[in-house]
Design a protein around this motif. Sequence first.
Motif, PDB file in Angstrom:
ATOM      1  N   ARG A  58     -12.668  -8.527  -1.522  1.00 41.41           N
ATOM      2  CA  ARG A  58     -13.090  -7.234  -0.965  1.00 41.41           C
ATOM      3  C   ARG A  58     -11.829  -6.453  -0.628  1.00 41.41           C
ATOM      4  O   ARG A  58     -10.899  -7.001  -0.027  1.00 41.41           O
TER       5      ARG A  58
ATOM      6  N   ALA B 164     -14.223  -1.805  -2.019  1.00 38.49           N
ATOM      7  CA  ALA B 164     -14.550  -2.248  -3.370  1.00 38.49           C
ATOM      8  C   ALA B 164     -14.655  -3.768  -3.367  1.00 38.49           C
ATOM      9  O   ALA B 164     -13.904  -4.452  -2.671  1.00 38.49           O
TER      10      ALA B 164
ATOM     11  N   PRO C 140     -10.843  -1.966  -9.608  1.00 39.43           N
ATOM     12  CA  PRO C 140     -11.897  -1.720  -8.620  1.00 39.43           C
ATOM     13  C   PRO C 140     -11.842  -0.345  -7.951  1.00 39.43           C
ATOM     14  O   PRO C 140     -12.847   0.105  -7.413  1.00 39.43           O
ATOM     15  N   VAL C 141     -10.682   0.333  -7.978  1.00 36.58           N
ATOM     16  CA  VAL C 141     -10.571   1.642  -7.334  1.00 36.58           C
ATOM     17  C   VAL C 141      -9.876   2.605  -8.286  1.00 36.58           C
ATOM     18  O   VAL C 141      -8.798   2.296  -8.810  1.00 36.58           O
TER      19      VAL C 141
END
Length: 137
Positions: A54, A97, A86-87
């Motif tokens: 995460r 994310a 993820p970003v």
Amino acid sequence: MAVPLAAALLASACGAPPAKAVPKEVAVWKNLGAWSGRGNAQTESFLGLTGALRMHWQTKNEAPKGTGTFRLILQSSISGRALQEPVDEQGLGEGTAYVAEDPRVFYISVESANLDWSFTVEEALFGSHADNPKEPH
């Protein structure tokens, strides 16, 4: 007559055994690192034992306004290949994310322009927890 009566009294005195607690599945988030900066960067390697990650991120101080970019790219420390992105954000913002990957050693490449950024990486550790009420004495 005494034996059946004694058996009935004994059975009622003992009662049913207490119910066993059902374990609850839980996830605990372990901090793997925190980084901040401006422009491009690369983190040091970190070990992901579960691969459940995460990322909390935030961008600020965009200058000139409307030109900021921020990307996080999760990469394998062994092969160097990009695993996931993820970003990928434009301008100011913040978010979380989630990534699911095979356990391995990772690092993150930051591609950014015209803003300050910060992010943390946490890993989910899974287990179970049972509430154990005190047993009668």
